[in-house]
Write a protein that holds these residues in place. Structure first.
Motif, mmCIF file in Angstrom:
data_model
loop_
_atom_site.group_PDB
_atom_site.id
_atom_site.type_symbol
_atom_site.label_atom_id
_atom_site.label_comp_id
_atom_site.label_asym_id
_atom_site.label_seq_id
_atom_site.Cartn_x
_atom_site.Cartn_y
_atom_site.Cartn_z
ATOM 1 N N THR A 144 0.852 -1.413 -0.062
ATOM 2 C CA THR A 144 0.035 0.065 0.002
ATOM 3 C C THR A 144 0.952 1.227 -0.068
ATOM 4 O O THR A 144 0.369 2.602 -0.323
ATOM 5 C CB THR A 144 -0.803 0.072 1.291
ATOM 6 N N ALA A 145 1.974 1.094 0.178
ATOM 7 C CA ALA A 145 2.923 2.502 0.252
ATOM 8 C C ALA A 145 3.531 2.838 -0.738
ATOM 9 O O ALA A 145 3.767 4.234 -0.857
ATOM 10 C CB ALA A 145 4.305 2.072 1.260
ATOM 11 N N PHE A 146 3.354 2.239 -1.995
ATOM 12 C CA PHE A 146 3.956 2.491 -2.977
ATOM 13 C C PHE A 146 2.926 2.441 -4.380
ATOM 14 O O PHE A 146 2.288 1.486 -4.365
ATOM 15 C CB PHE A 146 5.522 1.781 -3.485
ATOM 16 N N ASN A 147 3.491 3.005 -5.331
ATOM 17 C CA ASN A 147 2.696 2.903 -6.668
ATOM 18 C C ASN A 147 3.733 3.268 -7.713
ATOM 19 O O ASN A 147 4.666 3.766 -7.621
ATOM 20 C CB ASN A 147 1.350 4.125 -6.676
ATOM 21 N N PRO A 148 3.285 2.988 -9.060
ATOM 22 C CA PRO A 148 4.240 3.035 -10.255
ATOM 23 C C PRO A 148 4.764 4.489 -10.447
ATOM 24 O O PRO A 148 5.636 4.883 -11.094
ATOM 25 C CB PRO A 148 3.068 2.792 -11.304
ATOM 26 N N SER A 149 4.116 5.644 -9.886
ATOM 27 C CA SER A 149 4.850 6.851 -9.955
ATOM 28 C C SER A 149 5.600 7.394 -8.962
ATOM 29 O O SER A 149 6.481 8.371 -9.016
ATOM 30 C CB SER A 149 3.549 7.983 -9.959
ATOM 31 N N CYS A 150 5.894 6.364 -8.131
ATOM 32 C CA CYS A 150 6.968 6.703 -7.024
ATOM 33 C C CYS A 150 8.319 6.837 -7.532
ATOM 34 O O CYS A 150 8.721 5.684 -8.153
ATOM 35 C CB CYS A 150 6.814 5.760 -5.881
ATOM 36 N N SER A 151 9.112 7.832 -7.145
ATOM 37 C CA SER A 151 10.581 7.711 -7.805
ATOM 38 C C SER A 151 11.358 6.866 -6.779
ATOM 39 O O SER A 151 10.778 6.456 -5.686
ATOM 40 C CB SER A 151 11.057 9.376 -7.724
ATOM 41 N N PHE A 152 12.563 6.465 -7.353
ATOM 42 C CA PHE A 152 13.560 5.583 -6.492
ATOM 43 C C PHE A 152 13.710 6.327 -5.376
ATOM 44 O O PHE A 152 13.712 5.642 -4.270
ATOM 45 C CB PHE A 152 14.763 5.359 -7.464
ATOM 46 N N GLU A 153 14.121 7.387 -5.401
ATOM 47 C CA GLU A 153 14.206 8.395 -4.137
ATOM 48 C C GLU A 153 13.370 8.427 -3.207
ATOM 49 O O GLU A 153 13.412 8.324 -1.790
ATOM 50 C CB GLU A 153 14.914 9.757 -4.568
ATOM 51 N N ASN A 154 12.009 8.620 -3.616
ATOM 52 C CA ASN A 154 10.921 8.612 -2.738
ATOM 53 C C ASN A 154 10.641 7.219 -1.998
ATOM 54 O O ASN A 154 10.324 7.173 -0.709
ATOM 55 C CB ASN A 154 9.942 8.978 -3.424
ATOM 56 N N VAL A 155 10.760 6.118 -2.900
ATOM 57 C CA VAL A 155 10.784 4.984 -2.292
ATOM 58 C C VAL A 155 11.640 4.832 -1.091
ATOM 59 O O VAL A 155 11.421 4.095 0.009
ATOM 60 C CB VAL A 155 10.714 3.669 -3.346
ATOM 61 N N THR A 156 12.894 5.002 -1.359
ATOM 62 C CA THR A 156 14.151 4.543 -0.438
ATOM 63 C C THR A 156 13.765 5.540 0.866
ATOM 64 O O THR A 156 14.155 5.152 1.918
ATOM 65 C CB THR A 156 15.318 5.026 -0.999
ATOM 66 N N ASN A 157 13.185 6.847 0.784
ATOM 67 C CA ASN A 157 12.919 7.691 1.847
ATOM 68 C C ASN A 157 11.722 6.949 2.737
ATOM 69 O O ASN A 157 12.066 7.015 4.041
ATOM 70 C CB ASN A 157 12.524 9.097 1.415
ATOM 71 N N ARG A 158 10.901 6.277 2.122
ATOM 72 C CA ARG A 158 10.180 5.686 3.022
ATOM 73 C C ARG A 158 10.476 4.555 3.593
ATOM 74 O O ARG A 158 10.195 4.111 4.623
ATOM 75 C CB ARG A 158 8.646 5.465 2.075
ATOM 76 N N LEU A 159 11.281 3.827 2.773
ATOM 77 C CA LEU A 159 12.082 2.562 3.320
ATOM 78 C C LEU A 159 12.861 2.775 4.421
ATOM 79 O O LEU A 159 12.821 2.160 5.651
ATOM 80 C CB LEU A 159 12.697 1.647 2.261
ATOM 81 N N ASN A 160 13.529 3.786 4.371
ATOM 82 C CA ASN A 160 14.558 4.208 5.570
ATOM 83 C C ASN A 160 13.611 4.439 6.710
ATOM 84 O O ASN A 160 13.952 4.008 7.739
ATOM 85 C CB ASN A 160 15.304 5.471 5.113
ATOM 86 N N GLU A 161 12.590 5.399 6.677
ATOM 87 C CA GLU A 161 11.599 5.718 7.735
ATOM 88 C C GLU A 161 10.951 4.205 8.459
ATOM 89 O O GLU A 161 11.120 4.022 9.567
ATOM 90 C CB GLU A 161 10.563 6.652 7.577
ATOM 91 N N ARG A 162 10.387 3.403 7.460
ATOM 92 C CA ARG A 162 10.039 2.269 7.991
ATOM 93 C C ARG A 162 11.186 1.431 8.705
ATOM 94 O O ARG A 162 10.749 0.839 9.860
ATOM 95 C CB ARG A 162 9.235 1.290 6.539
#
Length: 275
Positions: A144-162
């Protein structure tokens, strides 16, 4: 909130660099990138990685994953509900991943995944499994956290926080004898006498048991992967392999033995890999 005492954990990234082959220059429509994790979680996660197409390919792409001693979580941003975990692999693995893709992965340092989640690494070895069967809460969050429009940087920022949250909430008490043995293996580049060079207070039987649990294989099999990764990171040329024969320095008896072992972990001969 429970805090992990960092002094109990060795920063394995200072001792070991698990490397995967880069995309060859002729594959201009495919990119492979790595981003380092936040310092707070770097003792657990080696990197976040992305494998994606820039343009649709003419034919389906086959991606080769070489043995690196790590456990990875990976998913496609196009279908993040389909997320997987891949355990320790004794040999290279090939995946046919289609003509258009955007895969994101989390590469855990050796032993970090079982230490963090309490999962027996042996149950994951030599296969990929649906993450929801292993860590359902994390799997559902990814879906639920990611979708096709998410950039790699955005994904890694969320993964870091998680993963900061996960680490803050879990007490970690790794076996210091195991960590010492792991450090010795890295220090010797995988070339050592397991019976005599590892004196950590663990019997040979105990050592096999803890390695099966935290790594997913025996100490000997893991040493072979570390030795292979040492050679991979050295990036020798075809000429230096013939002239210097440095593979003799890490325990190979002859060139034939070295080539056979390397091909098992990589999928091609050293000459093909380093050409």
């Amino acid at each position: 909130m429970l805090q992990i005492k960092s002094r109990k954990l060795i920063n394995l990234r200072t001792l070991y660099r698990p490397t995967q082959p880069t995309i060859k220059a002729e594959n201009r429509d495919i990119s492979y990138l790595e981003i380092q994790p936040d310092p707070y979680i770097e003792k657990f996660i080696y990197c976040f990685w992305q494998l994606k197409t820039k343009l649709p390919l003419g034919v389906p792409y086959t991606y080769r994953v070489v043995s690196d001693g790590c456990i990875d979580i990976f998913f496609s941003t196009k279908k993040s509900a389909e997320n997987f975990v891949m355990g320790f692999c004794r040999k290279y693995t090939e995946f046919s991943i289609g003509k258009e893709f955007n895969y994101i992965g989390i590469r855990f340092l050796p032993s970090a995944f079982p230490i963090l989640f309490g999962i027996d690494a042996r149950s994951l070895s030599n296969q990929s499994q649906e993450l929801i069967k292993i860590l359902p809460e994390l799997s559902q969050w990814i879906s639920t956290a990611f979708n096709p429009s998410c950039s790699f940087e955005n994904v890694t920022n969320r993964l870091n926080e998680r993963f900061k949250q996960i680490i803050q909430q879990k007490p970690v008490n790794p076996d210091q004898r195991f960590l010492k043995a792991l450090s010795l293996i890295f220090d010797k580049k995988g070339f050592l006498d397991l019976e005599n060079d590892i004196d950590t207070g663990l019997s040979p039987r105990q050592l096999r048991r803890v390695f099966n649990h935290f790594i997913g294989t025996s100490p000997k099999a893991f040493c072979n992967v570390v030795r292979f990764q040492h050679i991979l990171n050295a990036k020798p040329s075809k000429e230096s392999l013939k002239e210097n024969r440095f593979y003799l320095d890490v325990g190979f008896f002859d060139q034939a033995h070295f080539i056979k072992d390397f091909k098992n972990f990589y999928g091609v001969t050293p000459s093909q890999a380093f050409s």
